[in-house]
Enzyme design. Sequence first.
Site, PDB file in Angstrom:
ATOM      1  N   ASP A 134       0.852  -1.364   0.105  1.00  0.00           N
ATOM      2  CA  ASP A 134      -0.080   0.093   0.225  1.00  0.00           C
ATOM      3  C   ASP A 134       0.779   1.238   0.169  1.00  0.00           C
ATOM      4  O   ASP A 134       0.374   2.405  -0.059  1.00  0.00           O
ATOM      5  CB  ASP A 134      -1.016  -0.035   1.326  1.00  0.00           C
ATOM      6  N   ARG A 157      10.432  26.554   1.327  1.00  0.00           N
ATOM      7  CA  ARG A 157       9.933  27.776   0.707  1.00  0.00           C
ATOM      8  C   ARG A 157       8.574  28.083   1.465  1.00  0.00           C
ATOM      9  O   ARG A 157       8.052  29.176   1.334  1.00  0.00           O
ATOM     10  CB  ARG A 157       9.636  27.587  -0.511  1.00  0.00           C
ATOM     11  N   GLN A 158       7.923  27.367   2.367  1.00  0.00           N
ATOM     12  CA  GLN A 158       6.798  27.528   3.053  1.00  0.00           C
ATOM     13  C   GLN A 158       7.220  27.587   4.419  1.00  0.00           C
ATOM     14  O   GLN A 158       7.115  27.041   5.303  1.00  0.00           O
ATOM     15  CB  GLN A 158       6.089  26.360   2.963  1.00  0.00           C
ATOM     16  N   ASP A 183      17.000  37.611  -7.356  1.00  0.00           N
ATOM     17  CA  ASP A 183      15.584  38.506  -6.682  1.00  0.00           C
ATOM     18  C   ASP A 183      16.468  39.256  -5.549  1.00  0.00           C
ATOM     19  O   ASP A 183      17.437  39.091  -5.037  1.00  0.00           O
ATOM     20  CB  ASP A 183      14.484  37.583  -6.416  1.00  0.00           C
ATOM     21  N   LYS A 185      12.621  40.889  -9.638  1.00  0.00           N
ATOM     22  CA  LYS A 185      11.614  39.990  -9.773  1.00  0.00           C
ATOM     23  C   LYS A 185      10.254  39.942  -9.158  1.00  0.00           C
ATOM     24  O   LYS A 185      10.160  40.286  -8.237  1.00  0.00           O
ATOM     25  CB  LYS A 185      12.373  38.486  -9.744  1.00  0.00           C
ATOM     26  N   ASP A 213      22.029  31.550  -6.889  1.00  0.00           N
ATOM     27  CA  ASP A 213      20.600  31.394  -6.325  1.00  0.00           C
ATOM     28  C   ASP A 213      20.629  30.251  -5.333  1.00  0.00           C
ATOM     29  O   ASP A 213      21.564  29.287  -5.580  1.00  0.00           O
ATOM     30  CB  ASP A 213      19.590  31.139  -7.249  1.00  0.00           C
ATOM     31  N   ASP A 257      14.277  25.702  -9.648  1.00  0.00           N
ATOM     32  CA  ASP A 257      12.824  24.528  -9.816  1.00  0.00           C
ATOM     33  C   ASP A 257      12.447  24.541 -11.083  1.00  0.00           C
ATOM     34  O   ASP A 257      12.925  23.647 -11.911  1.00  0.00           O
ATOM     35  CB  ASP A 257      11.752  25.209  -8.507  1.00  0.00           C
ATOM     36  N   SER A 258      11.339  25.294 -11.519  1.00  0.00           N
ATOM     37  CA  SER A 258      10.981  25.338 -12.884  1.00  0.00           C
ATOM     38  C   SER A 258      12.008  26.014 -13.690  1.00  0.00           C
ATOM     39  O   SER A 258      11.860  25.832 -15.152  1.00  0.00           O
ATOM     40  CB  SER A 258       9.925  26.395 -13.023  1.00  0.00           C
TER      41      SER A 258
HETATM   42  C1  R5P Z   1      13.108  31.971  -4.316  1.00  0.00           C
HETATM   43  O1  R5P Z   1      13.041  32.701  -3.539  1.00  0.00           O
HETATM   44  C2  R5P Z   1      14.113  31.141  -4.833  1.00  0.00           C
HETATM   45  O2  R5P Z   1      15.544  31.506  -4.321  1.00  0.00           O
HETATM   46  C3  R5P Z   1      14.438  30.576  -6.165  1.00  0.00           C
HETATM   47  O3  R5P Z   1      14.707  31.989  -7.065  1.00  0.00           O
HETATM   48  C4  R5P Z   1      13.280  30.050  -6.950  1.00  0.00           C
HETATM   49  O4  R5P Z   1      12.683  28.847  -5.929  1.00  0.00           O
HETATM   50  C5  R5P Z   1      13.731  29.636  -8.194  1.00  0.00           C
HETATM   51  O5  R5P Z   1      11.960  28.670  -8.774  1.00  0.00           O
HETATM   52  P1  R5P Z   1      11.979  28.554 -10.145  1.00  0.00           P
HETATM   53  O6  R5P Z   1      13.290  28.181 -10.824  1.00  0.00           O
HETATM   54  O7  R5P Z   1      10.645  27.884 -10.446  1.00  0.00           O
HETATM   55  O8  R5P Z   1      11.834  30.091 -10.905  1.00  0.00           O
END
Ligand code: R5P
Length: 313
Positions: free
Chosen positions: A34, A93-94, A169, A193, A219, A223-224
Amino acid sequence: MKLLAGNSNGTLAKAIAKVLDESLTEAVIKRFADGEVFVEIQENVRGEDVFVIQSTSRPANDNLMELLILIDALSRASASRITAVIPYFGYARQDRKAGPRTPISAKLVANLITTAGADRVLTVDLHAGQIQGFFDIPTDNLYAVKVIQQRIREISGGSTDNICVVSPDVGGVVRARALAKRLGNVPLAIVDKRRPKAGVSEVMNIIGDVEGLDCILFDDIVDSGGTLCNAADALIENGAKSVSAYVSHGVLSGGAVERITQAKGLKKLVVTDSIEATDAVKGAGKIEVLTIDELLAEAIRRISNEESVSSLF
Ligand code: R5P
């Protein structure tokens, strides 16, 4: 000392063990039909100083449960001290109430790790430094910047004359300034940003002069890839000679590898192995993975010997 690895980043765990000249503790980690996680540690750990290496990266919830259950098993097997070594701390991030009726999941995860029985935490580049305070147990937050600045110097052939460090950012300025200082007080620029909604980023302005410079975006998370690709395009439009990116944690979800590969403005992306590289990452010519095995191994050695780790920061 005993080292134990979950399934999230076996390659890094093996590399850390190699640097320390230790073997990984034998353990069975499997799933019931499961999906429940089952763990059986196959060596005696009674009275041992145990380091559990597990990033809470994708699949975040499975890897988190593995970490919690490994810690519980060690605690019930009478390990004398359990350190959760979390190269990438997911849910970071949360870290605040971003809106009404939303959770602070980073705090919840910190509570879960502590309640499971961890005595210490060792992690790398927490998304926000104050997350360290979410843990009511000693927490060492290492920085990958030392390893990253060495690689930048190697690639630039030692000369940093034409380099400009760029924070993607406003929130990343302190981190970027630290890198600029380590590279010999090179110029710093900031990308203004905006995030109209989660997962979407827009560049409003570039603060600083990047004309003719080799820009290094720095950074903590990619992520994306939207933040980096948009920033790279804006820097090129503002006259930058080239743009490379150095990031601590390569989350690289969805179509990120493809997006980065296609991004004309971005010459190169370097990430650390805090998150195990997928086949797509390994196959992407533009993405380089830099290991933090020695950094983590040295911190583990020092913690085990009750030595200071501050010189690693
Ligand atoms: C945001 O505060 C983080 O430092 C990264 O800039 C962010 O998580 C990047 O996310 P993505 O690659 O999705 O734009």
